[in-house]
Design an enzyme around this catalytic site. Structure first.
Site, short mmCIF file in Angstrom:
data_model
loop_
_atom_site.label_atom_id
_atom_site.label_comp_id
_atom_site.label_asym_id
_atom_site.label_seq_id
_atom_site.Cartn_x
_atom_site.Cartn_y
_atom_site.Cartn_z
CB SER A 87 19.26 -6.02 -2.44
OG SER A 87 19.72 -5.51 -3.54
CG HIS A 236 15.11 -6.13 -5.72
ND1 HIS A 236 15.89 -7.21 -5.44
CD2 HIS A 236 15.86 -5.03 -5.42
CE1 HIS A 236 16.93 -6.96 -5.07
NE2 HIS A 236 17.03 -5.53 -4.89
#
Length: 259
Positions: A87, A236
């Site tokens: 991320s 994610h």
């Protein structure tokens, strides 16, 4: 201005694997992965500025965060490393690869594209401010405060990794919340440097995540033309949701590099 980052270094020989967390994460989140990888590599897990046990300073720009990591590599006499970032950490390693490609043996980018994203953490900021103001006595109280703004239990558990016991006995945030929020636009923006990075690259994405959608793949290919793409059955937080598959993909990729 670069700073001295807190880090965990397993020691060992060969080109190290440097692991960099995402927003509101820390090196602690990677403990199980580090334990596995250290059997084969020297692993260095990093706390970025305003995260974990690293200093709180102004500015969350990717050039500055990449320079922090370069300074760490210099202090450890590491000329080149394999870089893994999830991320926000993925944008940090892309930035480092753009700014200092000679320091990068290979690049592993987990569920992020080199693009600008819209704002999406308002509830998280509100929840963390609520905990900061509420000064909970224990984790049950902290979870109740977080739940006023964040419904998802896994997200609350992740945010709670930023809690430490303060001098007065209450739980306090160790994350530099004000510093992060003040420069949130930089975090959501583009990586630093012009690129492209021409070295060996692995991009891991979660099938149920929107961060590296098919529509964003042209941007990935432009910035990382040598990228191999692996899609995991996850969202994610693919390294937490599919830890074995994540590690296997990383291991397979690194095995093909000059470790």
């Amino acid at each position: 201005m670069s700073i001295e980052l807190h880090h965990v270094d397993t020691g060992g020989d060969g080109v190290p694997l440097v692991v960099i967390h995402g927003l509101f994460g820390s090196a602690d989140n990677w403990r199980s992965h580090v334990k596995s990888w250290q059997q084969r590599y020297r692993v260095i897990a990093v706390d970025l500025r305003n995260h974990g046990s690293s200093p709180h300073v102004e500015g969350m720009g990717y050039a500055d965060m990449a320079e922090d990591v370069i300074r760490l590599l210099d202090s450890l006499d590491i000329p080149r490393a394999h870089l893994l970032g999830h991320s926000m950490g993925g944008k940090v390693v892309i930035s480092l690869a753009n700014l200092a490609p000679e320091r990068v043996a290979s690049l592993i980018v987990a569920d992020i594209a080199p693009v600008a994203y819209g704002h999406g953490h308002d509830a998280v900021f509100a929840a963390l401010h609520r905990v900061k103001e509420g000064r909970p006595a224990n984790r049950r109280e902290a979870d109740a405060l977080l739940a006023e703004h964040v419904d998802e239990k896994p997200t609350r558990l992740f945010l709670a990794t930023n809690l430490v016991r303060g001098e007065q006995g209450n739980l306090e945030l160790r994350v530099g919340l004000d510093e992060i929020q003040a420069d949130y636009d930089s975090i959501m923006g583009l990586p630093a440097g012009d690129g492209p990075f021409q070295g060996p690259t692995l991009v891991l994405r979660g099938e149920h995540s929107h961060y590296v959608s098919d529509e964003r793949m042209p941007d990935v290919r432009q910035a990382l033309p040598e990228a191999e793409l692996v899609t995991l059955q996850a969202g994610h937080w693919l390294h937490a949701e599919q830890p074995e598959a994540f590690r296997q993909a990383v291991d397979d990729f690194l095995a093909r590099q000059a470790v």
